[in-house]
Motif scaffolding. Structure first.
Motif, PDB file in Angstrom:
ATOM      1  N   CYS A 150      -3.168  -8.199   3.146  1.00  0.00           N
ATOM      2  CA  CYS A 150      -3.158  -7.843   5.088  1.00  0.00           C
ATOM      3  C   CYS A 150      -3.011  -8.685   5.343  1.00  0.00           C
ATOM      4  N   ASP A 151      -2.682 -10.218   5.310  1.00  0.00           N
ATOM      5  CA  ASP A 151      -1.816 -10.818   5.849  1.00  0.00           C
ATOM      6  C   ASP A 151      -1.171 -11.924   4.954  1.00  0.00           C
ATOM      7  N   ALA A 196     -12.098 -20.189   8.434  1.00  0.00           N
ATOM      8  CA  ALA A 196     -10.910 -20.235   8.899  1.00  0.00           C
ATOM      9  C   ALA A 196     -11.335 -17.930   8.699  1.00  0.00           C
ATOM     10  N   LEU A 197     -11.718 -17.430   7.623  1.00  0.00           N
ATOM     11  CA  LEU A 197     -11.575 -16.290   7.592  1.00  0.00           C
ATOM     12  C   LEU A 197     -12.633 -15.865   9.071  1.00  0.00           C
ATOM     13  N   GLY A 205      -9.591  -7.029   8.838  1.00  0.00           N
ATOM     14  CA  GLY A 205      -9.916  -6.405   7.841  1.00  0.00           C
ATOM     15  C   GLY A 205      -9.265  -7.161   6.564  1.00  0.00           C
ATOM     16  N   TRP A 206      -9.883  -8.712   6.484  1.00  0.00           N
ATOM     17  CA  TRP A 206      -9.465  -9.518   5.217  1.00  0.00           C
ATOM     18  C   TRP A 206     -10.688  -9.626   4.900  1.00  0.00           C
ATOM     19  N   PHE A 239      -7.764   1.501  -6.043  1.00  0.00           N
ATOM     20  CA  PHE A 239      -8.709   1.689  -5.370  1.00  0.00           C
ATOM     21  C   PHE A 239      -9.015   0.735  -4.564  1.00  0.00           C
ATOM     22  N   ARG A 240      -8.655   0.988  -3.076  1.00  0.00           N
ATOM     23  CA  ARG A 240      -8.855  -0.690  -2.852  1.00  0.00           C
ATOM     24  C   ARG A 240      -9.834  -0.639  -2.025  1.00  0.00           C
ATOM     25  N   PHE A 241     -11.298  -0.414  -2.665  1.00  0.00           N
ATOM     26  CA  PHE A 241     -12.570  -0.173  -1.954  1.00  0.00           C
ATOM     27  C   PHE A 241     -12.786  -1.941  -1.579  1.00  0.00           C
ATOM     28  N   TYR A 242     -12.152  -3.007  -1.775  1.00  0.00           N
ATOM     29  CA  TYR A 242     -12.013  -4.163  -1.412  1.00  0.00           C
ATOM     30  C   TYR A 242     -12.407  -4.854  -0.427  1.00  0.00           C
ATOM     31  N   ASP A 243     -11.014  -3.069   0.408  1.00  0.00           N
ATOM     32  CA  ASP A 243     -10.960  -3.748   2.072  1.00  0.00           C
ATOM     33  C   ASP A 243     -12.508  -2.834   3.539  1.00  0.00           C
ATOM     34  N   PRO A 244     -12.943  -3.754   4.029  1.00  0.00           N
ATOM     35  CA  PRO A 244     -13.807  -2.970   4.813  1.00  0.00           C
ATOM     36  C   PRO A 244     -13.668  -2.140   5.044  1.00  0.00           C
ATOM     37  N   ARG A 245     -12.331  -1.587   5.571  1.00  0.00           N
ATOM     38  CA  ARG A 245     -12.296  -0.229   6.011  1.00  0.00           C
ATOM     39  C   ARG A 245     -12.231   0.255   5.587  1.00  0.00           C
TER      40      ARG A 245
END
Length: 300
Positions: A150-151, A196-197, A205-206, A239-245
């Protein structure tokens, strides 16, 4: 010859992914894509593919709505070379030759991420952010899954973290995919990383946050099971399940069995809603998903 794909413009600019010979990588907006960008409304579900051979990379447009462009020219199918740029949706990629990785580096489970300098020794841990304090009232340790794609700041945060943080990937993948990799982090009381997060990354979406009584390594083992999924045609994709979106779209459409299996040792998830003023608290009862919206401003 080893290749890598870098995002040079748009969401996740600066992130880089290694391409392996024999691999077919699909880029798009849906979970069927190997590289999924759910927030890019200009991407098609499966927008284009890259078929990686020993000496070249074949690009195919997958009947996308808005087209795929190589060096500014719309293409259907073409061989892309190092230095070529690929435009799709609001993103721009560049194909590059990948630097050789020393064999001894492949044994390192967690990549070494460079930081701009040491943290100030006089820095005092901040008070816990309201959302973290809210999660801590649930009676179990708090963790999060970080999406380093994400960043670029996230890599620096991981490198400087005093908290326990570990990549979900192992070995060579942890090195080659470091800018894209998911990380499991433990968030204790007065956590600098959590501060920080929540301060810089909430609504972007971090990370996805959760509570669990299970040990750190058990949680990491559980989540590693979901890193790859098998498509209907038998191919595998990240599978990007860890992305909250992704998570807030995936869980409501899952079966009771899938919800039960995915939660596993997790008691509750806390993820940002589309409206960053809201946090979604997700739990389940025998596989039946439950969702409660809480206004962030109400948490003190």
């Amino acid at each position: 010859m080893a290749f890598s794909l870098e995002i040079v413009a748009g969401y996740c600019a600066g992130a880089r992914c290694a391409l392996t010979s024999g691999q077919t990588m699909i880029v798009g907006r849906s979970l069927k894509a190997s590289l999924c960008f759910p927030e890019d409304t200009f991407l098609s579900g499966t927008h284009f593919s890259l078929e990686v051979a020993e000496d070249d990379v074949l690009l195919r447009d997958l009947k996308s709505t808005n087209g795929t462009f190589v060096n500014g020219q719309r293409v259907i199918e073409t061989t892309v070379k190092p230095g070529d740029t690929i435009g799709a949706g609001s993103l721009e990629f560049r194909l590059s030759l990948q630097a050789h990785v020393r064999p001894e580096a492949a044994t390192t489970a967690l990549p070494i991420l460079e930081s701009p300098g040491p943290a100030s020794p006089t820095f005092e841990p901040p008070d816990s952010p309201p959302i973290l304090r809210f999660l801590q009232t649930m009676g179990s340790p708090v963790y999060c899954l970080l999406d380093s794609a994400c960043d670029q700041k996230i890599g620096t945060m991981i490198a400087n973290a005093k908290e326990r943080v570990h990549c979900l990937y192992d070995g060579q993948s942890a090195i080659e995919l470091a800018p894209w990799a998911p990380y499991l982090a433990e968030l204790p009381v007065k956590s600098e990383l959590a501060a920080a997060l929540f301060t810089e990354g909430w609504g972007k979406g971090w990370a996805s946050y959760f509570v669990s009584r299970y040990p750190f390594e058990d949680l990491r083992h559980h989540f590693r099971k979901f890193l790859m999924v098998k498509m209907d045609d038998g191919t595998e994709a990240y599978f990007r399940f860890y992305d909250p979106r992704v998570l807030r779209e995936f869980l409501p459409t899952s079966t009771r069995t899938e919800v039960w299996e995915f939660f596993g040792p997790v008691e509750k998830w806390a993820i940002e809603a589309k409206d960053p003023e809201l946090v979604l608290i997700l739990s389940h009862e025998y596989g039946t998903l439950k969702c409660v919206e809480v206004r962030v401003s109400s948490l003190t």
